[in-house]
Design an enzyme around this catalytic site. Structure first.
Site, PDB file in Angstrom:
ATOM      1  N   CYS A 124       9.199-148.744  42.530  1.00  0.00           N
ATOM      2  CA  CYS A 124       8.789-150.149  42.460  1.00  0.00           C
ATOM      3  C   CYS A 124       9.820-151.073  41.836  1.00  0.00           C
ATOM      4  O   CYS A 124       9.643-152.297  41.856  1.00  0.00           O
ATOM      5  CB  CYS A 124       7.451-150.261  41.723  1.00  0.00           C
ATOM      6  SG  CYS A 124       6.109-149.377  42.544  1.00  0.00           S
ATOM      7  N   HIS A 133       6.753-157.351  39.067  1.00  0.00           N
ATOM      8  CA  HIS A 133       6.184-156.366  39.987  1.00  0.00           C
ATOM      9  C   HIS A 133       4.670-156.430  39.885  1.00  0.00           C
ATOM     10  O   HIS A 133       4.099-156.435  38.785  1.00  0.00           O
ATOM     11  CB  HIS A 133       6.699-154.973  39.629  1.00  0.00           C
ATOM     12  CG  HIS A 133       5.963-153.872  40.300  1.00  0.00           C
ATOM     13  ND1 HIS A 133       5.745-153.835  41.662  1.00  0.00           N
ATOM     14  CD2 HIS A 133       5.362-152.756  39.795  1.00  0.00           C
ATOM     15  CE1 HIS A 133       5.054-152.746  41.963  1.00  0.00           C
ATOM     16  NE2 HIS A 133       4.816-152.077  40.853  1.00  0.00           N
ATOM     17  N   ASN A 144      -0.693-153.462  44.916  1.00  0.00           N
ATOM     18  CA  ASN A 144       0.654-153.023  44.574  1.00  0.00           C
ATOM     19  C   ASN A 144       1.337-152.555  45.856  1.00  0.00           C
ATOM     20  O   ASN A 144       0.954-151.540  46.435  1.00  0.00           O
ATOM     21  CB  ASN A 144       0.568-151.883  43.557  1.00  0.00           C
ATOM     22  CG  ASN A 144       1.925-151.367  43.118  1.00  0.00           C
ATOM     23  OD1 ASN A 144       2.937-151.610  43.751  1.00  0.00           O
ATOM     24  ND2 ASN A 144       1.934-150.622  42.011  1.00  0.00           N
TER      25      ASN A 144
END
Length: 331
Positions: free
Chosen positions: A114, A254, A284
């Site tokens: 990520c 993020h 996500n």
């Protein structure tokens, strides 16, 4: 003196299929409210059966090129951040290059989970230093719906699919990328991962039966890692460039978990910044989450040329990436 580079255009793509909390809650043994309270996520997108990561990446990249007014054959470098490639090999970036018609681009994949997009920006900046006047396409794309266990509430409620992209190229000295800080903590490599399918545990009937091809995450430990390590890297980056948190106009982290983002913004002291979020509708999306969120904010007209923007990536490895830039795209 190194040429200044910055973001010249943005793009994103979210698959058409909207997956509600109700759809994932049952198999995971939780309720829709349980998901909303703990994550603030209300939906996510899943790729269609015929869509692969490269397909999502191409859609986002094409938007970014159009937004920047750049043709595919003008791209010098193509950096794709993904932890869910189309195949173990060839690199997925080569498939994206072919589909776009970016035949002159030097391509590479990076897998920093990520944090990948922030790492990709810095890789692109380094490559462009070798080719002044050039342009790079940095893409983050992931399809996590293919690797999450429907019964694992620690992961399936969080993740969705998507892609985001930016064009990076020459910009005036007053704007562009100011600095980047990257860190890796391999001592905590076991907090997230997919444990089979590589050289240590090749795919077999046994690994499939054991569910070792699913993504796994130790959620509490990941949250502790974020709490312990993200504020310091942001503080260090700002201090290195003589910037106060009160000067930040926009914060794009993020999109891991909405509750975590609230806590992070308070800890870092960014109450005066616009905190951009897409976690509620997309969940996500791995490497895609920062560029997808950047693109949504850009297309909504929230950025002005010269605005100070702080990016924060964190993910498996464990990895950390922070980038400070003055917005260059548009007028």
């Amino acid at each position: 003196m190194a040429q200044n580079v910055g973001v010249l255009g943005t793009g994103s793509y979210a698959p058409a299929r909207v997956v509600s909390n109700a759809e994932v809650a049952g198999p995971a043994g939780v309720t829709s409210d349980w998901i909303t309270v703990r994550t603030q996520i209300r939906s996510r997108r899943y790729a269609a059966p015929e869509e692969a990561t490269s397909d999502l990446a191409v859609r986002a990249a094409a938007q970014a090129l159009a937004n920047a007014g750049l043709a595919a054959n003008e791209v010098d470098f193509l950096v794709l951040a993904t932890s869910t490639p189309d195949h173990p090999q060839p690199p997925t970036s080569y498939l994206v290059q072919h589909a776009l018609g970016a035949s002159g681009a030097v391509c590479l994949d990076i897998n920093v989970v990520c944090s990948g997009f922030v790492y990709g920006l810095e890789v692109a900046r380094g490559l462009l230093a070798m080719r002044p006047g050039g342009h790079a396409l940095v893409v983050g794309a992931d399809i996590y719906s293919r690797i999450v266990d429907p019964a694992d509430r620690a992961s399936v409620v969080l993740f969705g699919d998507g892609a985001g992209a930016v064009v990076v190229g020459p910009c005036p000295e007053a704007v562009g990328i100011i600095g980047t800080e990257l860190r890796s903590n391999g001592s905590e490599h076991d907090l997230v991962g997919v444990h089979a399918g590589g050289s240590r545990a090749p795919a077999s009937v046994g690994t499939l039966d054991a569910g070792l091809h699913y993504f796994r995450m130790r959620g509490r430990d990941v949250r502790r890692f974020v709490t312990d390590h993200v504020p310091p890297i942001l503080s260090d980056l700002l201090r290195m460039h003589g910037t106060m948190t009160s000067e930040i106009d926009h914060f794009v982290p993020h999109q891991a978990n909405g509750v975590m983002l609230d806590d992070l913004a308070k800890t870092v002291g960014l109450a005066g910044a616009q905190i951009h979020r897409t976690v509620e509708q997309y969940g996500n999306t791995g490497s895609a989450s920062i560029p997808l969120t950047l693109d949504q904010a850009n297309r909504d007209g929230r950025f002005r040329r010269g605005d100070l923007v702080l990016l924060a990536g964190f993910g498996g490895g464990m990895s950390l990436g922070a980038c400070l830039l003055r917005w260059c795209a548009g007028q």
